[in-house]
Write an enzyme that holds these catalytic residues in place. Structure first.
Site, PDB file in Angstrom:
ATOM      1  CG  ASP A 137      68.857 -27.246 -24.760  1.00 38.01           C
ATOM      2  OD1 ASP A 137      67.655 -26.995 -24.515  1.00 38.01           O
ATOM      3  OD2 ASP A 137      69.795 -26.563 -24.338  1.00 38.01           O
ATOM      4  CG  LEU A 138      63.025 -30.253 -24.914  1.00 37.89           C
ATOM      5  CD1 LEU A 138      61.927 -30.445 -23.885  1.00 37.89           C
ATOM      6  CD2 LEU A 138      62.650 -30.963 -26.201  1.00 37.89           C
ATOM      7  CE1 TYR A 165      55.962 -24.606 -15.406  1.00 40.21           C
ATOM      8  CE2 TYR A 165      54.104 -24.014 -13.999  1.00 40.21           C
ATOM      9  CZ  TYR A 165      54.842 -24.971 -14.672  1.00 40.21           C
ATOM     10  OH  TYR A 165      54.455 -26.297 -14.598  1.00 40.21           O
ATOM     11  CG  ASP A 196      48.084 -26.200 -10.547  1.00 42.57           C
ATOM     12  OD1 ASP A 196      49.160 -26.344 -11.167  1.00 42.57           O
ATOM     13  OD2 ASP A 196      48.044 -26.114  -9.304  1.00 42.57           O
ATOM     14  CD  GLN A 251      58.614 -33.831  -8.810  1.00 44.40           C
ATOM     15  OE1 GLN A 251      58.430 -34.321  -7.705  1.00 44.40           O
ATOM     16  NE2 GLN A 251      57.972 -32.753  -9.221  1.00 44.40           N
ATOM     17  CD1 TRP A 305      50.119 -27.387  -6.460  1.00 41.23           C
ATOM     18  CD2 TRP A 305      49.458 -28.071  -4.440  1.00 41.23           C
ATOM     19  NE1 TRP A 305      49.633 -26.291  -5.783  1.00 41.23           N
ATOM     20  CE2 TRP A 305      49.214 -26.681  -4.552  1.00 41.23           C
ATOM     21  CE3 TRP A 305      49.106 -28.727  -3.255  1.00 41.23           C
ATOM     22  CZ2 TRP A 305      48.656 -25.927  -3.510  1.00 41.23           C
ATOM     23  CZ3 TRP A 305      48.539 -27.980  -2.229  1.00 41.23           C
ATOM     24  CH2 TRP A 305      48.329 -26.597  -2.350  1.00 41.23           C
ATOM     25  CE1 TYR A 337      63.994 -21.871 -17.616  1.00 48.46           C
ATOM     26  CE2 TYR A 337      62.327 -21.658 -15.921  1.00 48.46           C
ATOM     27  CZ  TYR A 337      63.546 -21.306 -16.444  1.00 48.46           C
ATOM     28  OH  TYR A 337      64.324 -20.371 -15.797  1.00 48.46           O
TER      29      TYR A 337
END
Ligand SMILES: NC(=O)c1ccc[n+]([C@@H]2O[C@H](COP(=O)([O-])OP(=O)(O)OC[C@H]3O[C@@H](n4cnc5c(N)ncnc54)[C@H](OP(=O)(O)O)[C@@H]3O)[C@@H](O)[C@H]2O)c1
Length: 292
Positions: free
Chosen positions: A35-36, A124, A101, A11, A149, A60
């Site tokens: 590829d990280l 995460y 956040d 995004q 968000w 990720y």
């Protein structure tokens, strides 16, 4: 200026691919090109490309799947950013990195500042927090921009999900106990690019002085329920909606593999004061995003 952009198909990365070229030559890398998860390759590629600026919009981001794939999440979100910071330091380059956040536990009731204690609830969030720490340890001229968000009008964002649900159902039930700052990916890419343009003359000196963590998100905060109502109010094709009623729900009605913080609004005062930039309100930005 030579810029390396990671995550060009995400995004935020998609928006950066459009806003960064005014600053210099952009080499954008997607997962197929690099590829990280392959840390040696990250190091080798950056050493070879020798950028002046690294913008890391990759991560990720599948919060639930990360519970099943903690090692991969850790490589991409924690170790790869550390490697980027290390190479960036040796090259005298600048690193712009994004965090989340979800480093907070969500038990606050006023927006989090950068000095509030972190305590992530899921893999995460933990991996992103370790990523921040790795950058702080290895980095030199860097900004860690914590956001929240993030949405775009492309792909599987919350905005597109709500528009889709509203075309298939007569009643929608959306949680009203999760509160955060909806942030349009384009606004985030543009304000970051503006900041970079302002510091263009002395990029690494400027960001070495001001390096650290900053909160950057849509102004104000709201619940997912209120956000969904605003999405539907701004729907460019309201006649396609089948939905009649939108009801507030609670998070416990929708169990997910990863726990999420309930209140994760970010206080962005430090960013606004340091860089003299104002972050537009989340709802005016949503209106703009949905106007097409
Ligand atoms: N989305 C949110 O609500 C949110 C909230 C707070 C903070 N953030 C942070 O904001 C930043 C941008 O998020 P976003 O929403 O733009 O994310 P996104 O749309 O999920 O994009 C992430 C990008 O990272 C790439 N990527 C993932 N694993 C990779 C790997 N192993 N190798 C190479 N590339 C890999 C993805 O590639 P593929 O396209 O191939 O999958 C994708 O292009 C991230 O740092 C994220 O943690 C996001």
């Amino acid at each position: 200026m030579k810029i390396v952009l990671f995550g060009k198909n995400g995004q935020l990365g998609w928006e950066f691919e459009r806003s960064l070229p005014v600053l210099g030559n952009v080499v954008s890398l997607d997962r197929e090109e690099l590829d990280l998860g392959d840390l040696q390759e990250v190091q080798r590629t950056l050493r070879e490309l020798k950028p002046d600026l690294i913008v890391n919009a990759s991560a990720y981001t599948d919060v639930d799947r990360a519970e099943q794939e903690p090692e991969l999440a850790m490589k991409v979100n924690a170790l790869a950013p550390g490697v980027m910071a290390e190479v960036s330091r040796t090259l005298g380059a600048v690193l712009i990195h994004f965090s989340t956040d979800y480093v907070f536990d969500g038990r606050a009731n006023t927006p989090y500042t950068e000095s509030d204690p972190t305590d992530p609830l899921n893999v995460y969030g933990k991996s992103k927090l370790i990523g921040e720490e790795n950058i702080k340890q290895s980095g030199d001229a860097y900004l860690i921009l914590r956001t929240s968000w993030v949405y775009s009008l492309r792909g599987n964002s919350f905005v597109n999900k709500v528009l889709g649900w509203a075309r298939k159902n007569s009643t929608l039930r959306i949680v009203d106990d999760q509160v955060g700052c909806p942030t349009w990916a384009r606004m985030l890419a543009e304000i970051t690019s503006l900041l970079l343009a302002q510091h263009r003359g002395s990029l690494s000196d400027g960001f070495r002085e001001q390096c650290g963590i900053y909160h950057v998100a849509g102004g104000g905060y709201t619940s997912r329920y209120e956000w969904a109502k605003q999405i539907l109010a701004n729907d460019p094709r309201p006649s396609e909606q089948t939905v009649q009623v939108i009801e507030p729900g609670r998070s416990e009605e929708f169990p997910t593999p990863a726990a999420r913080p309930l209140f994760s609004a970010l206080d962005c005062t430090r960013f606004e004061k340091t860089f003299g930039l104002r972050l537009p309100s989340w709802n005016s930005t949503l209106e703009l995003a949905m106007a097409g």
